[in-house]
Design a protein around this motif. Structure first.
Motif, short mmCIF file in Angstrom:
data_model
loop_
_atom_site.label_atom_id
_atom_site.label_comp_id
_atom_site.label_asym_id
_atom_site.label_seq_id
_atom_site.Cartn_x
_atom_site.Cartn_y
_atom_site.Cartn_z
N ALA A 60 0.83 -1.21 0.00
CA ALA A 60 0.00 0.00 0.00
C ALA A 60 0.86 1.26 0.00
O ALA A 60 0.60 2.20 -0.74
CB ALA A 60 -0.93 0.00 1.21
N ALA A 64 0.21 2.39 -3.80
CA ALA A 64 -1.07 3.11 -3.80
C ALA A 64 -0.87 4.58 -4.11
O ALA A 64 -0.06 5.25 -3.48
CB ALA A 64 -1.78 2.94 -2.46
N ASP A 89 -6.19 4.29 -3.07
CA ASP A 89 -6.09 4.02 -4.50
C ASP A 89 -7.09 2.94 -4.91
O ASP A 89 -7.03 1.82 -4.41
CB ASP A 89 -4.66 3.55 -4.82
CG ASP A 89 -4.38 3.45 -6.30
OD1 ASP A 89 -5.32 3.51 -7.11
OD2 ASP A 89 -3.20 3.29 -6.65
#
Length: 149
Positions: A60, A64, A89
């Motif tokens: 992440a 992201a 995201d």
């Protein structure tokens, strides 16, 4: 008069914690999962839960888009645990449920996180959320006789 006692399984315990969208989130997430599992003497494998949580949070942070916080959600049930990592995201993570083609190179530093999650969890996946997506894995409870002391 009271009737016979009926077994009611304990309700799931949940933790939801916002983490910074930085690499500092990884060790914090690992510690939170370790603490959550230890506080309830939960039967899921803590080492595996920590490793897979670190992979989800690192993905992440690295992949992201957006600057919003990452959120860690841990749900503990008698049958195991579910860990989710929410990020801002909406783009799904690689191919979480099938092996990547070509397979990850074992000599490279990156590219094995999703393989670990697929291999070590009982199930995994992702889902859209109102603010992005959640990527998750489940681990089963480890039978008492197989738990490390």
């Amino acid at each position: 008069m009271n009737g016979p006692a009926v077994y009611e399984p304990p309700a799931p315990a949940s933790w939801r914690v916002a983490l910074p969208h930085t690499a500092a989130a990884v060790p914090v997430a690992r510690a939170l999962v370790r603490t959550a599992l230890a506080e309830l003497e939960h039967p899921a494998d803590s080492d595996t839960a920590e490793l897979l949580t670190a992979e989800l949070v690192a993905n992440a942070v690295e992949h992201a888009a957006g600057e919003g916080p990452i959120e860690l959600v841990v749900e503990l049930m008698p049958t195991g645990c579910t860990v989710e990592v929410h990020d801002p995201d909406p783009v799904p993570p690689g191919d979480l449920t099938r092996p990547a083609l070509p397979p990850a190179d074992p000599w490279q530093e990156h590219g094995r996180g999703l393989l670990l999650i697929r291999s070590l969890s009982s199930s995994c996946g992702h889902r859209p959320t109102a603010s992005g997506k959640a990527v998750w894995f489940r681990l089963p409870a480890v039978p008492r006789q197989r738990r490390p002391r």
